[in-house]
Design a protein around this motif. Structure first.
Motif, mmCIF file in Angstrom:
data_model
loop_
_atom_site.group_PDB
_atom_site.id
_atom_site.type_symbol
_atom_site.label_atom_id
_atom_site.label_comp_id
_atom_site.label_asym_id
_atom_site.label_seq_id
_atom_site.Cartn_x
_atom_site.Cartn_y
_atom_site.Cartn_z
ATOM 1 N N VAL A 1 0.821 -1.135 -0.117
ATOM 2 C CA VAL A 1 0.105 -0.011 0.229
ATOM 3 C C VAL A 1 0.893 1.206 -0.080
ATOM 4 O O VAL A 1 1.344 1.569 0.893
ATOM 5 N N PRO A 2 1.207 2.024 -1.031
ATOM 6 C CA PRO A 2 1.789 3.165 -1.077
ATOM 7 C C PRO A 2 1.007 4.036 -0.647
ATOM 8 O O PRO A 2 -0.151 4.367 -0.643
ATOM 9 N N GLU A 3 1.569 4.855 0.272
ATOM 10 C CA GLU A 3 1.108 5.929 1.199
ATOM 11 C C GLU A 3 1.819 7.214 0.967
ATOM 12 O O GLU A 3 2.809 7.516 1.772
ATOM 13 N N THR A 4 1.470 8.174 -0.256
ATOM 14 C CA THR A 4 2.207 9.484 -0.101
ATOM 15 C C THR A 4 1.748 10.442 1.208
ATOM 16 O O THR A 4 0.557 9.911 1.678
ATOM 17 N N HIS A 5 2.325 11.417 1.396
ATOM 18 C CA HIS A 5 1.963 12.067 2.652
ATOM 19 C C HIS A 5 1.220 13.414 2.171
ATOM 20 O O HIS A 5 1.420 14.228 1.367
ATOM 21 N N MET A 6 0.224 13.667 3.031
ATOM 22 C CA MET A 6 -0.974 14.423 2.572
ATOM 23 C C MET A 6 -0.492 15.890 2.551
ATOM 24 O O MET A 6 -1.181 16.538 1.720
ATOM 25 N N LEU A 7 0.515 16.240 3.310
ATOM 26 C CA LEU A 7 0.925 17.567 3.324
ATOM 27 C C LEU A 7 2.118 18.158 2.064
ATOM 28 O O LEU A 7 2.410 19.159 1.993
#
Length: 569
Positions: free
Chosen positions: A279-285
């Motif tokens: 599960v690739p999870e890029t950072h929201m900010l």
């Protein structure tokens, strides 16, 4: 004349390439594709390239069908070839659209050979999984997210979070996904997301599925070979990869744990069929353009690794089934193994607490002018806390058609009993459980379930199902049919009718019957008297005593608390 023809051909080619620019590329790199634009793009790509095929699959709760887009270098779009299959899922949470835009570019670049073309791997993408949520387009539901300008909503058309629905399958989306999954039978699976939670310097984090759930051979390969090599490849592209930071309302400075993806989640589900999941999870900010780029690059890395190691991956998936044979122990629940800790150089921001201008109470903050790198602990190993012995097969009565339908949907092989038959089986009684006090994804689920077990001879009818555990879906069977498993069908309320008595008694009639029962059963009477001696509340409660006798008599219904799925060893 020849020059004019060549010129016209070149012009057509340039125009075709322009038309194959994605909405993201045509915009300011802070804009995401709409659903209609996404479908139109893939239809155009299909028409443009012989190596791309767009297929219509099952329905979703929106009423619109899911699609898959398939890239095959040899133009063979069947899934019976001796090749690896990598499946990408996008838009399960459409407010996190990075994968939607990144995958549009990826599939085009594969078709045009702009990037390395896999020779031994078929790439399959679900353009948008939560179509309903993507159609619910807005700019505000992701309050803390830095772009894009507009995006979809997390819940689907019936307000389900689809990344909690892979086992229970309350939605058409889930049921259609399972058809897709078993049709393509992926060796590797990616589910693109955007994270919430703590702040730090990284653009990209990743949930690598809990390796212990895969099994020893496949899990060790995944943890010690595949994932580290993929991280190294990303570093060559100057992209740091760290485990998903699942921390909310606190700083990650003191370390954190591996996210446990139980089978309600996408990779927890795919793991049950020995598929290697990320599960690739890029950072929201982080800026949207940076998030899309890192998502794209991770998909390229995954494709390249799969293509280079496809034979080993397929062999290990096959050999892995040997770990899950009848008579062996299977872990039903897990806990972090705090004795196994690794340390990583974590790139964070100095943070602390200061008075809130809203409440005056302490609030968390991060100071981005003060980046740091410090070693922090990471707990990436789990240990089993409860086991069950894998039975030879299960028996599911035909009356449990809802369960049978879900098993069939997941390509579980089963054999109907040909005639009425008495079989010695292990029978579970639900001993204890707790139930959530708040609604969660359409359920008031159970947890901390325990059972007692005994062996009985029972008659089963023609048409009831015997389900062997000697099959690819053995882990799916164990995780759904064993009531003590975290995401079992029992814990998701599929069997709640057994928790309610259907018959009772009139006290004034049963009083005389109860005395006769005790008089005719000295051992039972002795147990009854001992309970009165030991339990004052029981001794003072005539109704409780009468009920105790009833529940220990032949009149008490057998189905109460009896789990209606049976084991044969």
């Amino acid at each position: 004349m020849r020059f004019i023809v060549l010129f016209l051909f070149a012009s057509l080619l340039v125009n075709a390439q322009k038309n194959l620019s994605t909405p993201y590329e045509k915009g300011n790199q802070n804009q995401s594709s709409t659903y209609e634009e996404c479908v139109d793009f893939y239809q155009l790509l299909d028409a443009h390239s012989e190596k791309i095929e767009m297929k219509t699959m099952g329905l979703t709760d929106s009423g619109k069908p899911l699609h898959i887009v398939v890239f095959s270098e040899n133009k063979d779009f069947s899934f019976t070839q001796n090749k690896a299959v990598l499946l990408v899922n996008n838009g399960i949470h459409p407010g996190e659209p990075d994968g939607i835009d990144a995958t549009m570019m990826l599939m085009r670049d594969l078709a045009n050979a702009k990037i390395k073309v896999p020779k031994n791997t078929i790439v399959v993408a679900i353009p948008v999984y939560n179509i309903d949520g993507m159609l619910n387009r807005n700019s505000f539901s992701r309050a803390n997210q830095n772009g894009p300008e507009a995006y979809g909503f997390r819940g689907n058309g019936r307000n389900y979070d689809l990344n909690r629905d892979f086992i229970k399958s309350d939605t058409r989306n889930s049921r259609s996904f399972q058809e897709i999954f078993h049709t393509v039978n992926p060796d590797v699976f990616l589910d693109n997301h955007v994270s919430n939670g703590a702040d730090y310097q990284y653009t990209f984090t990743c949930i690598a599925t809990q390796h212990e759930r895969l099994g020893e051979k496949l899990g060790n390969f995944f943890k010690n070979e595949m994932y580290p090599e993929m991280v190294k490849d990303m570093l060559k592209k100057k992209i740091d990869v760290i485990p998903y930071v699942n921390i909310h309302g606190a700083k990650p400075d003191l370390g954190y744990e591996q996210f446990t993806d139980t089978p309600r989640y996408a990779t927890g589900y795919t793991t049950l069929f020995n598929t290697l999941g990320f599960v690739p999870e890029t950072h929201m900010l982080k800026p949207y353009r940076d998030r899309v780029k890192t998502t794209y690059e991770f998909m390229v890395t995954a494709i390249n690794y799969t293509d280079a190691n496809w034979e080993k991956i397929k062999l290990l998936r096959k050999e892995n089934l040997e770990d899950f044979k009848a008579g062996k122990s299977y872990p039903l629940s897990w806990a972090i193994d705090s004795s196994k800790v690794s340390y990583m150089d974590f790139k964070g921001y100095e943070g602390g607490y200061k008075p809130s201008e809203i409440s005056g109470k302490d609030r968390l903050y991060y100071d981005k002018s003060k980046p740091f790198t410090k070693k922090i602990p990471f707990y990436g190993n789990y240990k089993p806390t409860k086991f069950v012995t894998i039975p030879k097969y299960y028996i599911v009565p035909q009356s449990q058609w809802q369960i049978i339908d879900l098993l069939k949907l997941n390509h579980i092989e089963m054999t109907p009993i040909s005639k009425n038959e008495v079989i010695e089986v292990e029978v579970y009684k639900i001993n204890s459980f707790q139930t959530g006090k708040n609604a969660y994804e359409g359920h008031y689920g159970h947890y901390n379930t325990t059972v007692t077990k005994n062996t009985e001879k029972m008659e089963f009818r023609a048409g009831d199902y015997k389900i062997s555990t000697n099959q690819l879906g053995v882990k799916y069977l164990l995780e759904t049919l064993e009531p003590e498993a975290v995401d079992s069908y029992f814990n998701w309320n599929f069997f709640d009718t057994i928790l309610q008595q259907k018959e009772g008694y009139s006290s004034y009639v049963f009083e005389d019957m109860a005395k006769q029962i005790l008089d005719e059963n000295p051992v039972l009477k002795q147990e009854f008297e001992a309970k009165k001696q030991a339990d004052k509340a029981f001794a003072d409660n005539g109704g409780a005593q009468l009920d105790w006798v009833y529940k220990h008599s032949k009149y008490f219904e057998k189905a109460y608390m009896m789990y209606p799925v049976f084991r044969v060893n």
